[in-house]
Design an enzyme around this catalytic site. Structure first.
Site, short mmCIF file in Angstrom:
data_model
loop_
_atom_site.label_atom_id
_atom_site.label_comp_id
_atom_site.label_asym_id
_atom_site.label_seq_id
_atom_site.Cartn_x
_atom_site.Cartn_y
_atom_site.Cartn_z
N ILE A 61 0.88 -1.17 0.00
CA ILE A 61 0.00 0.00 0.00
C ILE A 61 0.92 1.21 0.00
O ILE A 61 1.80 1.34 0.84
CB ILE A 61 -0.95 -0.01 1.21
CG1 ILE A 61 -1.80 1.27 1.25
CG2 ILE A 61 -0.21 -0.20 2.51
CD1 ILE A 61 -2.85 1.27 2.36
N SER A 62 0.74 2.09 -0.98
CA SER A 62 1.66 3.21 -1.14
C SER A 62 1.59 4.17 0.05
O SER A 62 0.57 4.24 0.76
CB SER A 62 1.35 3.98 -2.43
OG SER A 62 1.56 3.18 -3.56
N GLN A 63 2.67 4.94 0.25
CA GLN A 63 2.68 5.91 1.33
C GLN A 63 1.60 6.96 1.07
O GLN A 63 1.30 7.30 -0.08
CB GLN A 63 4.06 6.56 1.45
CG GLN A 63 4.44 7.46 0.28
CD GLN A 63 5.85 8.01 0.42
OE1 GLN A 63 6.73 7.59 -0.28
NE2 GLN A 63 6.02 8.97 1.30
#
Length: 665
Positions: A61-63
């Site tokens: 899950i991207s920042q």
């Protein structure tokens, strides 16, 4: 544990809005979507840290900041149809669904797609459709799309996705194979067969797998583990730092310099400092530089100092005739280069060069900075007096419009707001061009002297503009200064030939990649570190330095006397506090050696910057900035407790040095 709604609000305020995301629709959506619902239960406590998190199948899950940044770049409007490639956890699709009319999202792992679908259903997000499949081929039956967002890095923008854009549609995608060499690309469809591209900067994503992406198995050496390594559940972050840290021996121990051999294969090694008045930083840089010069063929020491002043040092260390001028580094801040640590290193350079019969192999000492316009003018005129008196007479007339402000060049900025500065600007540029045009004639007489005079002429032209624009405010004056310093470094390397290698000494704010600090994300400032990475790639090594507490030589305001000040212990939310709590008093932290530590340090935190001015009473406001340490630097050198440099005084004048000794009083 902090209440999720409070943590979410802080995430938006601190990690996203303060770093430059301004779209109110994006900020509102980020406040609304519960990120904790999109991570595995074991990672809920990390849900609002600004870092990627593992979600299984080698995906992340991207920042939060990157999600917001990409959505803002895509310029999603209400009513838009959006395609997302790489559903992952479903978080980005959920955020976009709060803005767009309908979101289509594709995930190549069927299990992840199903989990995401269940999350959307549970949250009541009924304007999202999910399918499992090869996202690189798009979703043809639902096309055209107003926006396509790709959450993995491909070799380029897949043609199938570009073709599924509506006219004026936007595709945002990271491209590039290497984790540290990826760029975020925005492609806008301008017609039936025409597109425009915009580079939005460096990023780090997992690979885009598919028919129009990468092969199923990444090539060896792709270093994907740096993206997906999970936070350690068994150790605190300071404990992880302690385990990864390589303790540093004494400065005099050859093993100190040997530890930095790993960076010696590059073209440029940039060595930082967290302040301009800390002895340990100077001594460490000297030990590293001695090793690079002696064992690895580095011959250029380029420092954050005025070119004319550094030229006096260079003549001394390379045993060249001295010029009649006042001792160098007499202007504020004198202690920055007139201190006992620099004096010792300069003496070593002179002794080292004396042992080389081939004078072309002697290491030189050069200034990169822009400030000393007065000395630069004097150096050019002195050179022209010797080589071409007629040209010197013309130059004196042209530089005359600058002379009223030479002793205090910053006042020139005030004057040009009402005076005819354009005439003066044309004059200095014309003089610089004429000097450079005569290069072939001058180099026949003394090529090294020409390098000095030409650089001074370029410096005058740049400084004229710098002192003018500094009164307009904004990032332009900083960017002009660092661009000038980088171009000077390039000029030195070009002059030295294909095999020339340089060590740069400058403040962390100059050598740490600005794109990963609020300098770049908020103030739109660049620096030497960023420009070196863009120009030299992995041939540039950026090494930062830090400390927790001790003493520092600094002033309370510009042109005030130097004082030895007490450095306050580091802020609780800073990288420095993490290093202090590791319990290791001095160490090298190589971010390529421990991927778990690298992953945990991706999160943006406070980082301390002390220049020649230090104001402890307002330290948080005056000396801390938001940064991502592991993206800013390739490695970090830590000294837990440090001491101030010792400014040179009459008691330090040695009796056994030649008359050319540059630090004479």
């Amino acid at each position: 544990m902090v209440e999720p709604s409070l943590a979410r609000s802080r995430m938006v305020d601190v990690q996203i809005a303060q770093r430059g995301v301004r779209d109110s629709r994006v900020l509102k959506a980020m406040r609304e979507v519960p990120r904790e619902a999109f991570v595995d239960p074991d990672f809920e406590e990390f849900a609002y840290e600004d870092t990627p998190l593992p979600i299984g199948k080698g995906q992340t899950i991207s920042q939060p900041f990157m999600v917001a940044y990409m959505i803002e770049a895509a310029d999603i409007d209400p009513g838009d149809r959006v395609l997302e490639v790489g559903t992952g956890s479903g978080y980005a699709a959920a955020v976009m669904s709060r803005i767009a009319d309908h979101v289509y999202t594709i995930e190549r792992h069927a299990s992840l797609a199903e989990i995401a679908r269940q999350r959307f259903e549970l949250l009541g997000y009924d304007n999202i459709e999910v399918r499992a499949g090869d996202g690189t081929k798009g979703w043809g039956e639902a096309a055209p799309f107003d926006v396509i967002l790709v959450a993995a890095a491909g070799p380029g923008a897949p043609p199938a996705l570009q073709e599924q854009l509506d006219v004026s549609g936007r595709l945002v995608i990271p491209v590039g194979k290497e984790a540290d060499g990826q760029r975020l690309l925005k492609v806008t469809r301008t017609g039936a067969t025409t597109y425009e591209e915009e580079d939005l900067g460096g990023v780090q994503f997992v690979p885009l797998i598919g028919e129009e992406g990468w092969a199923e198995r990444p090539q060896a050496g792709d270093d994907r583990s740096a993206v997906v390594a999970p936070p350690s559940r068994g150790q605190s972050l300071p404990e992880m730092i302690a385990a990864a840290a390589e303790p540093l021996p004494d400065f005099e121990d050859p093993a100190f310099g040997n530890l930095f051999d790993r960076f010696a294969d590059g073209r440029v090694v940039l060595l930082g400092e967290a302040s301009h008045g800390t002895s340990e930083f100077y001594r460490a840089r000297a030990a590293i530089t001695r090793r690079l010069i002696e064992k690895h063929g580095f011959s250029i020491v380029a420092v954050e100092a005025d070119w004319p002043d550094a030229a006096a040092i260079d003549r001394y260390v390379r045993h060249r005739p001295a010029r009649s001028m006042e001792p160098p580094f007499r202007r504020f801040p004198t202690w920055m280069w007139r201190n006992t640590d620099v004096d010792a290193f300069v003496g070593w350079m002179r002794d080292h060069n004396a042992g080389l019969d081939d004078t072309t192999r002697r290491a030189g000492f050069y200034g990169l900075d822009i400030y000393n316009m007065s000395a630069s003018i004097a150096a050019v005129l002195r050179y022209l007096d010797q080589i071409d008196p007629d040209a010197a007479a013309v130059a004196r007339q042209r530089y005359g419009c600058l002379t009223p402000w030479q002793k205090e060049p910053s006042t020139y900025g005030r004057a040009v707001l009402t005076a005819g500065y354009r005439k003066c600007e044309r004059a200095v540029l014309e003089q610089c061009q004429e000097l450079l045009a005569r290069r072939l004639d001058y180099t026949r007489q003394d090529g090294t002297d020409f390098l000095d005079a030409a650089q001074n002429a370029q410096l005058i032209a740049a400084a004229e503009r710098y002192y003018r624009i500094m009164y307009y405010g904004g990032a332009e004056s900083w960017n002009l200064r660092d661009t000038h310093m980088f171009e000077t470094l390039e000029h030195l390397l070009d002059t030295g030939g294909r095999d020339a290698k340089a060590v740069v000494w400058a403040h962390n704010s100059h050598i740490g990649d600005a794109r990963y600090t609020e300098m770049g994300t908020i103030r739109q400032e660049l620096n030497i570190g960023q420009l070196c990475r863009e120009r030299f790639g992995d041939q540039a090594a950026l090494i930062g330095f830090g400390t927790d507490s001790g003493t520092v030589a600094a002033a309370s305001d510009w042109d005030d006397p130097v004082k030895i000040m007490r450095v306050r212990p580091s802020h609780a939310d800073s990288y420095e506090r993490l290093c202090h709590e590791s319990g290791v008093p001095r160490f090298l932290l190589d971010f390529d050696r421990d991927k778990a530590v690298r992953h945990r340090l991706l999160e943006h935190r406070l980082e301390r910057f002390i220049g020649v001015i230090y104001r402890p009473e307002t330290e948080l406001r005056s000396h801390y900035a938001d940064a991502s340490l592991v993206r800013q630097f390739d490695a970090f050198v830590w000294f837990d407790k440090t001491t101030a440099v010792t400014p040179l005084g009459p008691e330090h004048v040695r009796k056994d040095v030649p008359e050319t000794y540059p630090f004479g009083l």
